[in-house]
Design a protein around this motif. Structure first.
Motif, PDB file in Angstrom:
ATOM      1  N   ASP A  32       0.920  -1.681   0.310  1.00  0.00           N
ATOM      2  CA  ASP A  32       0.206   0.472   0.018  1.00  0.00           C
ATOM      3  C   ASP A  32       0.994   1.486  -0.073  1.00  0.00           C
ATOM      4  N   LEU A  33       0.946   1.642  -1.449  1.00  0.00           N
ATOM      5  CA  LEU A  33       2.050   2.806  -1.303  1.00  0.00           C
ATOM      6  C   LEU A  33       0.975   4.197  -1.451  1.00  0.00           C
ATOM      7  N   THR A  34      -0.259   4.132  -2.050  1.00  0.00           N
ATOM      8  CA  THR A  34      -1.232   5.265  -1.404  1.00  0.00           C
ATOM      9  C   THR A  34      -1.330   5.565  -0.156  1.00  0.00           C
ATOM     10  N   SER A  35      -1.566   4.923   0.677  1.00  0.00           N
ATOM     11  CA  SER A  35      -1.483   4.996   1.969  1.00  0.00           C
ATOM     12  C   SER A  35      -0.725   6.228   3.017  1.00  0.00           C
ATOM     13  N   ILE A  36       1.002   5.879   2.376  1.00  0.00           N
ATOM     14  CA  ILE A  36       1.997   6.069   2.809  1.00  0.00           C
ATOM     15  C   ILE A  36       2.426   7.443   2.218  1.00  0.00           C
ATOM     16  N   HIS A  69      11.918   5.692  -4.619  1.00  0.00           N
ATOM     17  CA  HIS A  69      11.825   4.298  -5.087  1.00  0.00           C
ATOM     18  C   HIS A  69      12.441   3.297  -3.901  1.00  0.00           C
ATOM     19  N   ARG A  70      13.323   3.855  -3.233  1.00  0.00           N
ATOM     20  CA  ARG A  70      13.804   3.098  -2.621  1.00  0.00           C
ATOM     21  C   ARG A  70      12.295   2.702  -0.799  1.00  0.00           C
ATOM     22  N   VAL A  71      11.315   3.485  -0.625  1.00  0.00           N
ATOM     23  CA  VAL A  71      10.196   3.580  -0.453  1.00  0.00           C
ATOM     24  C   VAL A  71       9.377   2.351  -0.818  1.00  0.00           C
ATOM     25  N   TYR A  72       9.264   2.423  -2.139  1.00  0.00           N
ATOM     26  CA  TYR A  72       8.152   0.823  -3.147  1.00  0.00           C
ATOM     27  C   TYR A  72       8.992   0.123  -2.809  1.00  0.00           C
TER      28      TYR A  72
END
Length: 378
Positions: free
Chosen positions: A333-337, A363-366
């Motif tokens: 869930d990248l959307t909420s982050i 990109h690192r967070v992904y």
């Protein structure tokens, strides 16, 4: 195809079609701390900021995600210049704000520097306020304006989503990794998943790989597995196109498929149609690869100031993907982050191109978020 997609999407899709630069000899090396989930521990590694002089002020400021306990390093985005506290920047303990004093060597911009006259760029990036266009960065333009901060914070400082590890969600893939067995990954997505605007993709220092290669390197280093990754992603594509790629996915014989769409769909595709397309992709792959598992990526949020993106669709797509979770299907869930990021920072500090690609930090967070579905916290 709904009329809204036919009329809005061409400019959006064209924006995604720029191919990657020729790969340079990589200067970037894997470091475990770069892949430690940003929401864990007490050190934020290399968070990106962009200093801006707002309101005609001579003092430039930027904010980080968590209250600072101690700054460990401030560098330019290329990583080859380290700045000095006092001379180049100032901060107060417990604050999220960093300020540039007069004479600082750190790059600072004004709001007008990040806008362009209408019709002056290859793509129409109309600002939501109806004025000038958002500045587009094809390769390293935003990278050159951003600064990287590594700092200590309290262990419980992150108050946003914390991606969970559930060993029951992806049991076959997790078991293979824990045994050190080979793992085959297929990535199917849009330009974000091709690697757009990672510094390595753009042939610029520090040459950090895009999220899919970060994930591969991380899993290989952590588990000792032979992790093979086939990236079938193409810029400008959406979930309708994904349906045409099922045979290609099956041919790659994946153990796990990362399905990452939403940015291009957000020009107007209804959430129900988006969900159905993703479900059909999974069903089709499983006809030829019954044991395949899936990580469904809820995309980052595109620049809220760009009129081409329907912002309400990002959480709707996330919720649609959440409804598809089942044994063998996990959600990243990248959307909420990203939603929490944008409540604390501006898009300009997280973007690689100004509108819909992540920078190196993104990109690192992904990679960290997707890896959380496959590897337990240390």
């Amino acid at each position: 195809m709904p009329r809204s997609i036919r009329t809005v999407a061409p400019a959006l899709l064209a924006l995604m079609l720029a191919g990657p630069a020729q790969a340079a000899e990589p200067a970037w090396t894997y470091r475990p701390e770069a892949m430690r989930p940003f929401w864990e521990g007490e050190v934020m590694e290399g968070e990106s900021v962009l200093f801006v002089k707002d309101g005609g002020q001579d003092t430039a400021t930027a904010s980080v995600l968590m209250p600072i306990r101690k700054i460990l390093a401030v560098r330019n985005a290329a990583g080859d210049v380290t700045y000095e506290e006092g001379r180049d920047y100032a901060w107060a303990p417990g604050s999220r704000e960093i300020t540039l004093p007069a004479g600082s060597r750190i790059v600072a911009s004004r709001p007008e520097d990040l806008r362009r006259p209408p019709g002056s760029q290859p793509y129409r990036l109309t600002h939501r306020d109806g004025g000038d266009e958002i500045m587009f960065g094809g390769k390293l333009e935003y990278h050159a304006l951003q600064t990287i901060v590594t700092y200590e914070h309290d262990a419980d400082a992150w108050d946003g989503p914390r991606p969970p590890f559930d060993p029951a969600a992806l049991p076959r893939s997790v078991a293979k990794l824990e045994k050190g067995e080979p793992l085959s990954i297929v990535v199917l997505g849009d330009s974000i998943s091709t690697g757009c605007n990672a510094s390595g993709w753009a042939d610029g220092a520090p040459f950090q790989p895009a999220y899919h290669d970060l994930l591969r390197l991380h899993l290989r280093e952590r588990f000792g597995s032979d992790v093979r990754l086939a990236n079938l992603s193409v810029g400008g594509m959406d979930t309708a196109w994904a349906l045409t790629m099922i045979d290609k996915v099956v041919e790659a014989e994946p153990d796990i498929v990362i399905v990452a769409f939403g940015m291009n769909d957000s020009a107007g595709r209804p959430a129900a149609e988006y969900r159905d397309n993703i479900a059909r992709v999974m069903s089709g792959v499983r006809e030829g690869r019954p044991d395949a598992e899936f990580i469904l990526v809820a995309t980052m949020i595109g620049n809220p100031d760009w009129v081409a993106l329907r912002q309400e669709l990002f959480p709707a797509y996330r919720d649609a993907l959440a409804g598809l979770r089942a044994p063998g299907v996990a959600l990243a869930d990248l959307t909420s982050i990203w939603s929490r990021f944008l409540a604390l920072k501006r898009d300009r500090e997280l973007t690689g191109n100004g509108v819909n690609h992540p920078n190196d930090f993104g990109h690192r967070v992904y990679a960290q978020t997707i890896a959380a579905a496959l590897s337990p916290p240390r």
